[in-house]
Design an enzyme around this catalytic site. Structure first.
Site, PDB file in Angstrom:
ATOM      1  N   GLU A 806       5.084   7.335   2.055  1.00  0.00           N
ATOM      2  CA  GLU A 806       3.708   7.870   1.737  1.00  0.00           C
ATOM      3  C   GLU A 806       2.689   7.701   1.895  1.00  0.00           C
ATOM      4  O   GLU A 806       2.043   6.752   1.143  1.00  0.00           O
ATOM      5  CB  GLU A 806       3.928   8.078   0.022  1.00  0.00           C
ATOM      6  CG  GLU A 806       5.034   8.375  -0.696  1.00  0.00           C
ATOM      7  CD  GLU A 806       5.311  10.248  -0.553  1.00  0.00           C
ATOM      8  OE1 GLU A 806       3.371  10.039  -0.530  1.00  0.00           O
ATOM      9  OE2 GLU A 806       5.899  10.259  -0.799  1.00  0.00           O
ATOM     10  N   ASP A 807       2.163   7.221   3.718  1.00  0.00           N
ATOM     11  CA  ASP A 807       1.177   6.899   3.730  1.00  0.00           C
ATOM     12  C   ASP A 807       0.498   5.453   3.953  1.00  0.00           C
ATOM     13  O   ASP A 807      -0.751   4.844   4.286  1.00  0.00           O
ATOM     14  CB  ASP A 807      -0.156   8.010   3.215  1.00  0.00           C
ATOM     15  CG  ASP A 807       0.244   9.308   3.718  1.00  0.00           C
ATOM     16  OD1 ASP A 807       0.462   9.239   5.243  1.00  0.00           O
ATOM     17  OD2 ASP A 807      -0.226  10.174   3.483  1.00  0.00           O
ATOM     18  N   ALA A 808       1.572   5.113   3.204  1.00  0.00           N
ATOM     19  CA  ALA A 808       1.576   2.912   3.461  1.00  0.00           C
ATOM     20  C   ALA A 808       1.151   2.830   4.739  1.00  0.00           C
ATOM     21  O   ALA A 808       1.292   2.742   5.442  1.00  0.00           O
ATOM     22  CB  ALA A 808       2.200   2.689   2.266  1.00  0.00           C
ATOM     23  N   ARG A 989       1.326  16.970   8.677  1.00  0.00           N
ATOM     24  CA  ARG A 989      -0.058  17.001   9.409  1.00  0.00           C
ATOM     25  C   ARG A 989      -0.943  17.784  10.163  1.00  0.00           C
ATOM     26  O   ARG A 989      -2.582  17.870  10.409  1.00  0.00           O
ATOM     27  CB  ARG A 989      -0.929  16.126   8.751  1.00  0.00           C
ATOM     28  CG  ARG A 989      -1.036  15.371   7.638  1.00  0.00           C
ATOM     29  CD  ARG A 989       0.134  15.141   6.680  1.00  0.00           C
ATOM     30  NE  ARG A 989      -0.055  14.520   5.223  1.00  0.00           N
ATOM     31  CZ  ARG A 989      -0.116  13.029   5.365  1.00  0.00           C
ATOM     32  NH1 ARG A 989      -0.151  12.116   5.938  1.00  0.00           N
ATOM     33  NH2 ARG A 989       0.375  12.338   4.131  1.00  0.00           N
TER      34      ARG A 989
END
Lengths: 1184, 351
Positions: A806-808, A989
């Site tokens: 999750e984008d960490a 994205r």
């Protein structure tokens, strides 16, 4: 078929043609039919098209036309205009032109008492910013001093007055009437025209764009306001009601009103707020002095049968209402005029005038006020109304002929100058009326020893104008009595979070449109925004699309006088419309010429007229900001010279050749010419949105065709300053660019060269900011490379440990040790050492000494002056200003000596759990003579788990894990990443720009050069790949890494290289919060809310629902009552009311009292209900 | 000497989109009928350590014949666990420069110091003593140079002490340190810029340098980096046509491939695979598909260690081995304890 084929086939047809033919050939090839036209093929009609020698006006053998480096016009433009030219120009216009106009309009004060007295203003000037204190050695005021001392950066407004003193006429120059806050970098500002060194001496940043005010120490921006254009006809339809309306907002200095011409049941009416009813249009026109039905019909409908048919019903309507003459029409209208008598107006109440007189007055001054009525000549206004009717008729017939409210050409931008001039006129009128009543008061007195001197009265007028400006700018409330306008939120505090946020604020445009309405139209991207407003930079959420930003090269016009332009139009062959009949006006080939929306005349040769007008403009005979264009649908020529139009410069193309050539650019490179020379030479001109839509603009030079009129200076200027930071934005999915525009403003970095001398409420700084490896032209132009906000992190795009979902992001501990992402937070703490009315005052005291003779622990930082020393560390609870206030500060009866009053402690103590250091202490006095103490406290923070980072592509993420260097993967050179990013961030994205940034950055590192990622250009991927291969890397940017944990090679190749990362201001330290027990609110006795009040963590409704669903009743009881606000009450079983200590006050007995525990909030509710005569009863039963 | 580098079992294969055979297979039980049990003499016979290049700042050497886990353990120790001396507490008496105290302290901490760590003890929670702390002092004040030429803009000439460098750190010997520390302590590099000053600004700082390891903070790392790569091994499966020879050569790092003329035919030959950077360029071109295989030797580690200056580069590797032996010693003692416990009936395990 692609055009390439066409060229290929033609080259086969004539191979002998050299590839670089002399330019003469080009002229020849404009007529391709002459040059051996191939026989048309019956089966393939396209064949003919394909084998033409030129395609869209371009032949294969045309020389490649290209002016190298024409983008250099952009820095030249910015050098002349600066980044916030719109604000500064507008303010300069206000100070230099508008102020004088306002003075002229209100230049005389007379007395009701003494008719011989008069006072006249003849001249107005604004000086340089000065200190208000008298005894300063140097009274030059710098903005930075104002920021530090919480004062206003303002300059005196001085007027020259002439007035009568007795029988003499006295002239007094340089009479101050107030102070005007000065916009930084405007012509009156001290900073304008200073060298970098001089600016440094004034602690001012040379990169600061200016364009804002410093009022009471805070920097305030007057945002650009977007409005529908004034004095223009807008035609709209309401398909639901089948209504067509043409509306005009008339705006003059005195009055703003809106007039409509609209259809109701296919009949046309004139509507205005000052009429009770809608006026049938024919009656309105008759009242406007056109009596003949035939003339009305011709003026409105012309000779078109359809329009005539549609209009005829209106003539019948007027006949039905028995209105035939002008007098009847005026009477009809007069009986419907709303009488708005000024209740507070002086003089006796006027008797009601005859109806026709009311109607005349309303029609002359209120309806369509912007169309002038001279000597009661209503014909221009009649023609204007008939034009509106015509537009309605056209829209009724063809619903495509309506106007688009969202079209940028129909918008006007209101800037600081305009808003200030509205404010000044109001304040000045108030000043004059105050002055007048003060003068009257003196003159009323029968006997005087000396002749009355109005100048002395003027000096006792108080600072009404100064205070008015300061109040309006510091609160943002613009209240204008004249227009009954009450606007809030006009000004904003300049956000100094980062350089970009400050700059972004200066280019922001806010819309008058309410945010709450759910309409998509005004929010959508308008095609006419191209090049004027940035397509990417808009916030998300409720203000999406309503708040916009200017593109890099836009300019906003200021007013240009229109009388000379009208005169010029007549000289160029425009005929007076009053002399023409409807037949002529609407005959084909006749075009109406409008100047700023009002009709100036007719022309039969619109193209020639426009061409001549443009020629004059290019020759510099007319202001370069006057636009002219033809609207073929409405058969109109529009000349616009009003302020607030958005425009931008473009290269003029004539005969398929841009007028700017390599030679000119050469001059520019050598610095012998400036942008203005390009304008004056007629090589470049400004086009506003309307004229832009009447032009044929080539994006690139090779796209110039015979009909081309202009050439873009540089495509990347369609983006604004903030979106210009993104490398390769044209490779990104568009929302990502929008996200980055929002995040770039939160990035921590360097904010200005004077950042360490500033004392801001909150200041975030990066310890080691770096300029990006991949920059863009915009970055260089706005100076982001000098004040960057981020660092070039070596990024490995790979999965690591699962703490990166999750984008960490994973961070390298060694990188953090060495200073990556390290930032400083400086917080201002202020206190006033007050003097009280009773002659007592606050004081700063020594540290409190303990029994051991040393200062108590929390006072350790305090020095003998009662303030913590610079450089002292402060821990939580430490005191840094040991202020004491007198016990009797508010006791106004106290008359004793201030020496022997009792003091109580009012120290300021440090709150954060992290150690801070005293960075700066400022002791100064304010304008009203109180001592001001400012203490700046600094924290230095290294990134920790949960801190937020983002690349420049809208890819934000929090730190999920900090990994030791030895555990990090490494490549053959032994390089290990600073950051690991999970590859799942890419597919959805689609931020291809980020991938190219990595590639270009890596190549740049290898050759020791910064690469460009400018929009629609930049370093090419192919070149980057080549550099990588030459330096022994894979062309794809993927390296073979070795795991730092196992020591074996990783089984996949990893995308690996530098990406510019921003640290965002959201840091865990400022947000983390937990509490076991703590303060409670006094009213409800429930735990307080919010981190700042050490609040509790709410067990909300949904959580409660879960517990109910689970049946955890005891837990519910504990969470919602026992741990919160349990309270024991006494309740009477008889009456059900609450009593106390075993006594029911209602039953006057203690027999049936029970004790029970309820939440205090419930008890409070019962009592509040009782207070409003509702009796809640507690019915108790014994448990079975 | 180890088995031939042509032994496919030693190859890590570099395919166009992935790396294959990354793990070693020479452990017992993997190949039926072969004995891969660890054997000291065999291991010792195969083990090669050969220094390739040694300079003042770095060393390059080959380590052949060990498993990746061993090579990696040494690399990790080099980065994180060899003790060095670095400035830890900093006492700022005066600092009017633009560099904030914390930032200055951070910068000072990162200055590598040339002090033999063996001569100091860990400080831990003890008081600062001459046996565990080295004291440095820094006192610089910037002044205007009145002799500078008029119109001079270079701050170096315009002012005295406009820059603070690491060479400005002055060692202040404590106790018997002059004798015990050997060569006088000083920053490993005298030219590290620490701060810039302007006339009137002054910095006076006292620093205590203590012994520590890099897993606590990167400033105690003895290496700029320590890493290894595997020896590239290029296998030409089919002869490369003469016309493609040049292109083939250019697909590799310079010096890897040589072209030999043989009867008018150009022949390619791998001459120095060590230089190859594994850009995998050759796998990109269709002409060479199936003709060439890129591999690396799994147990051939080409180490490169860059010293920060605390240790001479040649000493670093042996330091890492002694740290490793120390760790093994601790481990061994624990294992033996456990073993004794197991043999002694497990009673002790209860205590």
């Amino acid at each position: 078929m692609p055009p390439r084929n066409a060229r290929a086939s033609s080259s086969r047809a004539k191979p002998s043609v050299p590839l670089t033919a002399p330019p003469k050939k080009v002229v020849e090839q404009k007529k391709p039919e002459v040059n051996e036209p191939p026989p048309p093929h019956p089966d393939y009609p396209l064949w003919d098209e394909m084998s033409r020698r030129s395609y869209r006006g371009l032949g294969l053998t045309d020389p490649i036309k290209n002016v190298e480096d024409k983008w250099l016009l952009l820095p030249a433009f910015l050098r002349v205009k600066g980044l916030v030219k719109q604000h500064i120009d507008s303010f300069n216009y206000f100070v230099e032109v508008d102020l004088a106009n306002i003075l002229k309009a209100n230049n005389k004060i007379t007395s009701d008492v003494d008719p011989r007295f008069w006072l006249k203003y003849t001249e107005i000037k604004v000086g340089q910013p000065q200190r208000t204190e008298v005894d300063f050695r140097n009274d030059l005021l710098t903005p930075h001093e104002c920021r530090l001392r919480d004062t206003t950066y303002s300059a005196p407004i001085v007027v020259t007055i002439e007035y009568t003193r007795g029988t003499q006429i006295v002239r007094k120059p340089e009479v101050p009437i107030g102070r005007l806050p000065i916009m930084l970098r405007s012509r009156n500002c001290t900073l304008t025209g200073r060298s970098e060194q001089q600016l440094a001496q004034m602690s001012e940043c040379p990169l600061d764009p200016g364009g804002y005010f410093v009022v009471k120490g805070t920097e305030k921006v007057i945002l650009v306001q977007e409005q529908l254009s004034k004095n223009r006809i807008i035609v709209e339809t309401d398909p639901a009601k089948g209504m067509v309306q043409a509306s005009v907002i008339s705006s003059t200095h005195e009055r703003k009103s809106k007039s409509y011409v609209l259809t109701k049941k296919s009949k046309i009416y004139l509507r205005h707020n000052s009429f009770h009813d809608d006026i049938p249009i024919v009656i309105a026109l008759k009242a406007l002095s056109i009596q003949s039905d035939k003339e009305i019909l011709l003026l409105c409908a012309g000779n078109s049968e359809i329009y005539k048919t549609n209009f005829s019903i209106n003539l019948e309507e007027a006949a039905k209402l028995k209105v035939f003459t002008r007098q009847q029409a005026l009477d009809y209208i007069g009986s419907r005029v709303k009488i708005t008598r000024k209740g507070w107006g002086a003089g006796p109440a006027q008797a009601r005038r005859p109806n026709w007189e009311e109607a005349m007055e309303a029609l002359a001054t209120i309806v369509l006020a912007h169309v002038p009525v001279h000597n009661m000549d209503f014909r221009p206004k009649a023609i204007y109304v008939s034009m509106m009717v015509r537009r309605v008729l056209m829209a009724m017939e063809d619903d495509k002929l309506v106007d688009d409210r969202d079209y940028v050409g129909n918008k006007r931008l209101e800037l600081a100058g305009q808003l200030l001039s509205l404010l000044f006129e109001d304040l000045f009128k108030k000043y004059n009326s105050d002055l007048k009543s003060a003068i009257d008061k003196v003159l009323k007195k029968p006997s005087r020893t000396s002749a009355f001197d109005a100048f002395t009265t003027m000096q006792f007028q108080g600072d009404h104008i100064t205070a008015g400006f300061v109040r309006a700018i510091s609160t943002g409330n613009w209240s204008l009595k004249r227009f009954k306008m009450e606007r809030a939120g006009v000004t904003h505090v300049l956000s100094r979070l980062s350089f970009i946020s400050a700059l972004g604020m200066m280019t922001r445009i806010s819309s008058q449109f309410e945010k709450t309405r759910k309409v998509s139209g005004p929010r959508a991207l308008q095609p006419s925004q191209w090049g004027m407003l940035c397509p990417s930079d808009t916030p998300e959420g409720e203000a999406c699309g309503l708040v916009k930003n200017l593109a890099l090269m836009t300019h906003i016009t200021t007013d240009v006088e229109e009388e000379p332009i009208i005169r010029l139009a007549y000289l160029l062959g425009v005929e007076d419309i009053s002399l023409a009949t409807g037949t002529e006006v609407h005959s084909p080939g006749t075009f109406v010429v409008n100047v700023n929306g009002t009709i100036a005349g007719l022309t039969r040769t619109p193209n020639r007229f426009v061409a001549n007008f443009r020629k004059l403009r290019r020759a510099g005979k007319v202001s370069e900001f006057v636009s002219v264009y033809i609207n073929h649908h409405h058969k109109n020529v529009h000349i616009a010279s009003d302020g607030g139009r958005i425009c931008r410069p473009m290269i003029i193309v004539e005969n398929e050749k841009p007028k700017v050539t390599a030679k000119h650019i050469g001059f520019l490179k050598r610095g012998v010419v400036s942008f203005d020379d390009f304008l004056h030479k007629g090589l470049v001109e400004y086009l506003d949105v309307n004229e832009e839509n009447d032009s044929h603009i080539a994006l690139y030079e090779n796209l110039i065709v015979p009909s081309t009129t202009h050439l873009e200076i540089e495509p990347f200027t369609i983006l604004g300053a903030v979106a210009g930071l993104i490398p390769y934005p044209h490779h990104n999915q568009s929302p990502r660019n929008t996200y980055q525009c929002a995040m770039g403003k939160q990035a921590i970095g360097a904010i200005a060269y004077n950042q360490l001398t500033r004392i801001d409420t909150l200041l975030y700084l990066l310890v080691y900011p770096q300029q990006p490896m991949v920059k863009s032209r915009t970055i260089e132009l706005i100076g982001y490379d000098k004040l960057p906000a981020g660092q070039n992190a070596t990024v490995a795009v790979m999965s690591y440990s699962g703490y990166d979902i999750e984008d960490a992001l994973i961070l390298n501990k060694a990188s953090l040790d060495r200073g990556y992402g390290r930032c400083q937070v400086m917080r201002k703490n202020t206190t006033l050492i007050r003097k009280y009315p009773n002659a007592t005052y606050d004081r700063l005291a020594d540290a409190v000494v303990g029994e051991d003779g040393y200062a108590l622990k929390q006072y350790e930082a305090i020095q003998p002056d009662g303030i913590a020393g610079v450089g002292q560390p402060l821990k939580s609870g430490d005191i840094y200003i040991n202020k004491q206030t007198p016990m009797n500060a508010n006791d106004n009866t106290f008359t004793g000596s201030a020496d022997n009053v009792q003091y109580k402690n009012a120290p300021m103590s440090y709150k954060s759990p992290e150690t801070g250091y005293v960075d700066k202490v400022l002791l100064t006095d304010t304008e009203n003579d109180n001592v001001l103490v400012k203490v700046l406290i600094r924290q230095t923070r290294r990134p920790e788990l949960g801190d937020k980072f983002s690349s420049r592509h809208g890819q934000k993420g929090v730190c999920g894990l900090i990994v030791n260097q030895e555990d990090m993967p490494f490549n053959d050179q032994g390089i290990c990443p600073d950051t690991i990013m999970n590859p799942h961030g890419f597919p959805s994205r689609m931020t291809v720009g980020k991938m190219i940034e990595l590639l270009a950055g890596k190549a740049g590192v290898m050759v020791g050069k910064l690469q460009y990622g400018t929009a629609f250009g930049g370093s090419k991927v192919e070149d980057m790949c080549k550099i990588l291969v030459e330096n022994g890397f894979s062309y794809a940017g993927k390296d073979s890494l070795t795991s730092g944990i196992t020591g074996e090679p990783l089984e996949a190749y990893t995308y690996f290289g530098p990406i510019y990362y921003q640290k965002l201001k959201h840091m865990v330290m400022d947000k983390m919060h937990a509490r076991a027990r703590g303060p409670r609110a006094t009213l409800t006795r429930q735990p307080t809310e919010g981190r700042s009040r050490d609040g509790g963590l709410r067990l909300g409704e949904m959580e409660r629902d879960c517990l109910i669903g689970y049946g955890a009743t005891q837990l519910l009881l504990e969470r919602l009552m026992i741990s919160s606000d349990a309270f024991e009450v006494q309740c009477c079983r008889e009456c059900g009311l609450m009593g106390y200590t075993g006594w029911c006050t209602f039953c006057k007995s203690s027999k049936k009292m029970s004790k029970l525990t309820i939440p205090y909030a419930a008890k409070l509710l019962f009592q509040e209900l009782l207070a409003m005569n509702v009796v809640p009863k507690l019915v108790l039963t014994d448990p079975e | 000497m180890a088995a031939s580098i042509n032994d496919p079992r030693r190859h890590v294969r570099y395919h166009p989109e992935r790396v294959g055979d990354v793990s070693s297979t020479d452990y017992p039980g993997h190949y039926p009928g072969e004995d891969h049990s660890w054997n000291y003499t065999k291991w010792k016979k195969n083990l090669v350590v050969r220094v390739q290049r040694l300079s003042d700042a770095s060393i390059e050497f080959d380590l052949v014949g060990v498993d990746a886990s061993i090579a990696n353990a040494l690399r990790r120790i080099l980065i994180a666990e060899i003790p060095t001396i670095a400035i830890d507490p900093v006492f700022v008496w005066q600092n009017t420069s633009v560099v904030h105290d914390e930032v200055f302290a951070h910068r000072l901490g990162l200055v590598p110091l040339a002090i033999n760590p063996h001569r100091l003890h860990y400080k831990g929670d003890d008081a600062a003593l001459d046996s565990n702390t080295v004291v440095f002092k820094l006192h610089v004040r910037c002044e205007r140079n009145f002799k500078a030429a008029k119109g001079e803009t270079d701050p170096e000439k315009l002012y005295f002490n406009s820059n603070i460098y690491s060479r400005d750190l002055v060692w202040s010997p404590q106790g018997s340190q002059e004798k015990t520390l050997g060569s006088p302590p000083k920053p490993a590099n005298p030219n590290i810029l620490l701060a810039k000053l302007r006339p009137g600004q002054e910095v006076e700082i006292e620093m205590h340098a203590v012994k520590g390891i890099s897993s606590l903070h990167a400033k105690w790392s003895p290496v700029a980096t320590a890493s290894y790569r595997l020896l590239p091994h290029i296998i030409i499966r089919e002869p490369i046509p003469s016309e493609h020879a040049e292109k083939f050569k250019n697909c590799f790092a310079p010096g890897v491939i040589e072209i030999r003329e043989e009867g008018g035919e150009k022949k390619v030959e791998v001459v120095n695979p060590r230089k190859e950077t594994m850009s995998r360029e050759v796998l990109r071109h269709d002409e060479f598909e199936g003709k060439v295989e890129l591999t690396r030797i799994r147990d051939f580690f080409m180490f490169k260690i860059e010293s920060t200056g605390c240790y001479p580069p040649a000493d670093l590797f042996s330091e890492s081995i002694s740290v490793m032996r120390e760790k093994i010693g601790v481990m061994k003692a624990e294992v033996e304890k456990l073993k004794a416990m197991a043999e002694g009936g497990g009673d002790e395990a209860m205590t």
